[in-house]
Write a protein that holds these residues in place. Structure first.
Motif: not given
Length: 565
Positions: A308-315, A428-429, A386-400
């Motif tokens: 997991i790349n901890v330098r990436k926003p969200g991760l 999540l996307r 994930l919700m505590e981290a600020g993510y939701s259906d309207q504001h999903p976490l995106r990564f590859q």
């Protein structure tokens, strides 16, 4: 912290052939005829052991080898100060005994006077001094020269800052050798089972240069000598009459074939190959049904995981990393996707390292109580994180999610992605990306990824390389984390004078890394080997490194020596 202060990890792609998957229907359709063939197999009278080695051997130079394919042959041709038994325990090799100073810094080895080169000349302490200096020299460019950092002045020598003569190794006579370490290292005898520490015959290298590893040029000291090496064809080894333990070497010739796993498997079925690795795609239970007395399967000191790349926003958020790990059903992946005996992984080192003493560390960590929960409860808690981290259906976490190209790796990635989708839905996307191994490795090492698959297998039966990659400035720290306490515990472990202190500090470092969820462990690897029933001497149950020596084997029909364990 220098990368060469530890046993560096050896990363392998562990990529598996799509052709093997595609052809499984054909292979399995012949089950009945194969079973019939196995029952009718007779023990032949033969003097040659034929092995499928999966690919061409890149080198037979112990100082340049960095792969298991080369080592399989080198272990037959050469022998170091220390050998190993089939439980990967250090045992006497060229050195009949050794002692360690009270401060743990000086190792004194007494060499066998009957250890000979294949030309009949004695193997001496000077041959080891030459090999160590030659392989530590920058101009040799040995891929495993990091090992010499364990030895006094080794780091400076490999970096060209000191001459090779300053390396902490010296002959105290023809048959007495002294090695002075840079710091105590309780695992040092195991390091001496690696080819880069094997003796070399200087006159042959001086005379033939790079071609010294060719047949008729090579002078070696192992159980076998090199008789033929046809690139793309085969390697033929012949029993070495000057080997000190020659009377316990039962098989006269060993033929090593550079076949892929599918070709090797077909050759095994046809009776042309005695030892082979089955191709991917055949489930272990099906393989045992086909060959009930010929399948050997054992834990392998290797682990598949996602960085997991901890330098990436969200991760960069601990809650996110923990949530992603919680909902991955490792048991399902091991049983239904891989299906070759692998087990679920929750730690950062393979479960069976040091006989499994770190296997259940997660049970000591409150943040891992989820392992014992039902998947339904895991998902509930993970969604909350994930919700505590600020993510939701309207504001999903995106990564590859990235992996090196292979159908096998793709199936695991698809399974993990589906598990995340089931757990988090539109919160999540995730998209998939894949690259060929060399390109992929550069991508991961440069930190140009979000979450990336990796596989790592151990050089020795110790956790050094796995813990090292979580230290701040490790070249193998692909995730980019820097937690100083990991490095502090790691250093204390490396320099410990007792095994107990080593174990305790390595465990502390592991716990910190695990609590920070820097990777997502997937499974502990398993290796499987097919061995003809007329071959004896193989006991891999505790051979977690899968290091194999042909001198262990004998043909049951012409057994002339006691079983060599």
């Amino acid at each position: 912290m220098s990368r060469i202060q530890s046993i560096k990890r050896t990363i392998k792609s562990m990529s598996l052939s799509l052709a093997g998957i595609v052809l499984m229907v054909v292979l399995l359709s012949g089950c009945q005829s194969q079973q019939s063939d196995v029952k009718q197999a007779k023990s032949p009278v033969k003097d040659t052991l034929v092995i499928a080695n999966d690919q061409d051997v890149p080198t037979l130079d112990p100082g340049l080898s960095n792969d298991s394919t080369s080592n399989r042959v080198i272990f037959d041709l050469f022998e170091g100060l220390v050998n190993q038994n089939q439980a990967n325990q250090p045992i006497p090799g060229v050195a009949k005994s050794w002692k360690v100073s009270e401060d743990g810094l000086k190792y004194t080895f007494l060499l066998r006077k009957d250890a000979k080169w294949s030309n009949g000349k004695a193997v001496t302490a000077g041959d080891f001094v030459y090999a160590f200096r030659r392989n530590a020299a920058p101009k040799t460019a040995s891929p495993q020269n990091y090992i010499f950092a364990l030895i006094k002045n080794g780091k400076a020598v490999t970096e060209g800052k000191l001459p090779v003569e300053d390396l902490g190794i010296k002959a105290l006579g023809e048959y007495k050798l002294e090695i002075t370490l840079a710091h105590p290292a309780v695992y040092f005898p195991s390091v001496l089972t690696l080819p880069v520490t094997f003796p070399l015959y200087k006159p042959a290298i001086d005379q033939y240069g790079r071609s010294w590893t060719q047949p008729k040029h090579m002078i070696s000291n192992g159980a076998y000598t090199l008789k033929e090496w046809i690139v793309g064809g085969h390697i033929l080894e012949q029993k070495n009459p000057f080997y000190w333990d020659s009377k316990n070497v039962a098989i006269k010739y060993v033929k090593v074939l550079p076949t892929n796993t599918l070709s090797g498997y077909n050759g095994y079925r046809a009776g042309e190959i005695d030892i082979a690795t089955p191709p991917p795609g055949i489930r272990l239970d099906a393989l045992k049904k086909l060959f009930p007395n010929e399948v050997y399967s054992a834990p392998y000191l290797a682990i598949i995981y996602y960085w997991i790349n901890v330098r990436k926003p969200g991760l960069d958020k601990l809650e996110v990393r923990k949530a992603l790990s919680m909902v991955v059903n490792r048991e399902s992946i091991a049983k239904n996707v891989i299906a070759m005996g692998q087990t679920a992984a929750y730690g950062i080192v393979p479960d069976m390292i040091q006989d499994g003493i770190y296997q259940y560390l997660y049970k000591e960590l409150p943040s891992y109580k989820w392992v014992e929960m039902s998947m339904e409860k895991r998902i509930q808690q993970a969604r909350k994180l994930l919700m505590e981290a600020g993510y939701s259906d309207q504001h999903p976490l995106r990564f590859q999610l990235s992996y090196n190209t292979s159908e096998f790796n793709k199936q695991i990635a698809l399974s993990v992605m589906q598990m995340w989708k089931t757990a988090f839905g539109n919160m999540l996307r995730v998209t998939l990306a894949n690259e060929e191994w060399k390109v992929y490795l550069n991508t991961v090492n440069s930190g140009n990824f979000d979450v990336a698959r990796m596989g790592s297998n151990a050089d020795i039966n110790a956790p050094n390389q796995y813990v090292y990659q979580f230290t701040c400035h490790a070249d193998s720290n692909a995730g980019g984390s820097c937690i100083k306490t990991i490095g502090e515990y790691y250093q204390k472990g490396l320099m410990a004078k007792t095994q107990r202190a080593y174990n305790e500090n390595m465990a502390k470092a592991m716990k910190v890394a695990m609590e920070n969820y820097l990777t997502i462990p997937i499974d502990n690897s398993q290796y499987t080997v097919l061995v003809k029933p007329y071959i004896g001497g193989y006991h891999p149950d505790q051979n977690y490194l899968n290091d194999v020596y042909s001198k262990w084997f004998y043909f049951k029909t012409s057994r002339s020596v006691k079983e060599n364990n």
